[in-house]
Design an enzyme around this catalytic site. Structure first.
Site, short mmCIF file in Angstrom:
data_model
loop_
_atom_site.label_atom_id
_atom_site.label_comp_id
_atom_site.label_asym_id
_atom_site.label_seq_id
_atom_site.Cartn_x
_atom_site.Cartn_y
_atom_site.Cartn_z
CB SER A 148 -0.96 -0.04 1.19
OG SER A 148 -1.97 0.94 1.07
NE ARG A 218 -9.39 1.43 10.49
CZ ARG A 218 -8.20 1.01 10.08
NH1 ARG A 218 -7.52 1.76 9.25
NH2 ARG A 218 -7.70 -0.13 10.51
CG ASP A 320 -5.82 -3.35 -4.55
OD1 ASP A 320 -6.62 -2.43 -4.28
OD2 ASP A 320 -4.61 -3.29 -4.24
CG HIS A 353 -5.59 -2.05 -0.71
ND1 HIS A 353 -4.56 -2.01 -1.63
CD2 HIS A 353 -5.14 -1.38 0.39
CE1 HIS A 353 -3.54 -1.33 -1.12
NE2 HIS A 353 -3.87 -0.95 0.09
CG ASP A 354 -7.27 -4.81 4.09
OD1 ASP A 354 -6.37 -3.97 3.92
OD2 ASP A 354 -8.15 -4.69 4.96
#
EC number: 2.3.1.31
Length: 400
Positions: A148, A218, A320, A353-354
């Site tokens: 990232s 968040r 992603d 993405h994670d």
């Protein structure tokens, strides 16, 4: 596993913006034994810390995390094997996990820096890491690995200190944020700034902290880190159930409609995050991410990487949409054009993405092979042509 966990002063530090602070303290963790040519630097993501791998000395309250963020990848016998490598991870300037940031005490006033802390950049993170490694007696790195925005940190090393590293591994990253990600980052930042408790960043002496705005920011981030497929699979349209506790106030129609499982998940993630992260640090670090541009000061990404003649492994994930495969291939193309032997390993995943954090079975083998053998590692597939065929739009927040 031998572990160092320290905070080291690197002295007066001038930031890229031109402002200085009298003393920059850098929190780091190091694992394994340094033998002179086996150092690997890890660069954490936006809200990560130096706490990469679990160990007996770990104080998770101090680390600010529930668990080590890459414990499945780093350690004895793991992909980044601490029996072979001396692994260092430093918390970046501007954060709130041990390295000097807005919440740290300004020695000239005795109060937290707050909004008087200098604006930080990825270049500042890189220079702070270089200063730390000097203190540790590590002149040269076998490899630098990061995901990232940590991947941007990796790229900045190749740009600023090309002779100090042999191999780089930028994972789930790009040379810069695209417009959609810039927009969402801006919304996250506005959520924090719009919180009445933020008070321009001067809230450290108040009981009411700007937690509501940070919680919303968040939640937006978590949606960015997941894919449509992973959210559908994990939550669907299910109700959270009668025992679910709402974190946010219920709207006037709540008695007629369900509190959904996905809402409950996001509320929980927000509640745990605001208890451990500083809103000013969030503002500072997102700004650093938004404003990173590999080509800054050069005519192109290729020119920026022109002095790096080592080896590179770019890793991307098909699900992603924050840093899609096409951006990873553009980065790999720039590295190849600059003369670096480069492989672009594309991992089929619908997690989002994670994926680089939660799929060690897919990330570990090519990473381990690259550290040992370079781009020709047997677990590495350089999908140059295949990667051009991926169309990440369908995974976007606004895609169909």
């Amino acid at each position: 596993m031998n572990v160092e966990r320290e905070t080291v002063s690197v002295g007066e530090f001038e930031f890229a913006c031109g402002e200085s602070i009298p003393d920059l303290e850098v929190a780091y963790e190091a694992y394994g034994e340094f033998t002179g040519d086996n150092a690997v630097l890890l660069c954490h993501a936006l809200t990560g810390s130096a706490h990469v791998a679990s160990h007996r000395e770990a104080d998770d309250a101090t680390a600010g995390q529930a668990r080590a963020w890459w414990d499945d990848i780093v350690g004895p016998g793991k992909a980044i094997d601490t029996n072979d490598f001396y692994v260092v991870c430093a918390n970046v300037p501007g954060s709130c996990y041990g390295t000097t940031g807005p919440a740290s005490e300004n020695p000239e006033t005795g109060a937290p820096y707050g909004p008087d802390f200098p604006p930080v950049s990825v270049a500042d993170w890189t220079e702070a890491q270089r200063r730390l490694l000097d203190e540790l007696g590590v002149p040269h790195l076998h490899a630098i690995v990061g995901g990232s925005v940590g991947g941007m940190n990796v790229l900045e090393w190749a740009k600023r200190h090309p002779d100090h590293v042999d191999r780089i591994v930028p994972i789930a990253t790009a040379a810069r944020l695209d417009t959609q990600s810039l927009a969402l980052h801006g919304i996250k930042r506005r959520a924090v700034l719009a919180d009445p408790a933020y008070r321009g960043g001067e809230y450290y002496d108040r009981e009411d902290r700007p937690t509501e705005g940070l919680a919303v920011a968040r939640q937006i981030g978590h949606v960015m880190y997941l894919s449509k497929a992973s959210m559908d699979r994990k939550f669907g349209r299910r109700s959270a159930g009668r025992d679910a506790q709402r974190t946010f106030p219920a709207d006037p129609t709540a008695q007629y409609f369900p509190y959904r499982d996905v809402e409950s998940y996001l509320d929980y993630q927000a509640e745990t995050f605001v208890g451990r992260f500083d809103p000013n640090s969030f503002i500072y670090l997102t700004r650093a991410t938004e404003n990173y541009d590999l080509s800054a000061g050069f005519e192109s990404d290729e020119d920026a990487l022109g002095a790096f003649d080592g080896e590179a492994l770019v890793m991307s994930f098909t699900g992603d949409w924050h840093f899609p495969v096409e951006q990873g291939e553009a980065l790999a193309d720039a590295l190849r054009a600059a003369g670096a032997e480069t492989a672009h390993h594309v991992i089929e995943s619908d997690h989002g993405h994670d994926a680089f954090l939660v799929e060690p079975e897919n990330v570990g083998p090519p990473l381990a092979d690259f550290l040992a053998e370079g781009p020709e590692g047997s677990a590495i597939t350089d999908t140059v042509e295949q990667s051009r065929d991926y169309a990440p739009v369908h995974n976007s927040l606004f895609g169909t």
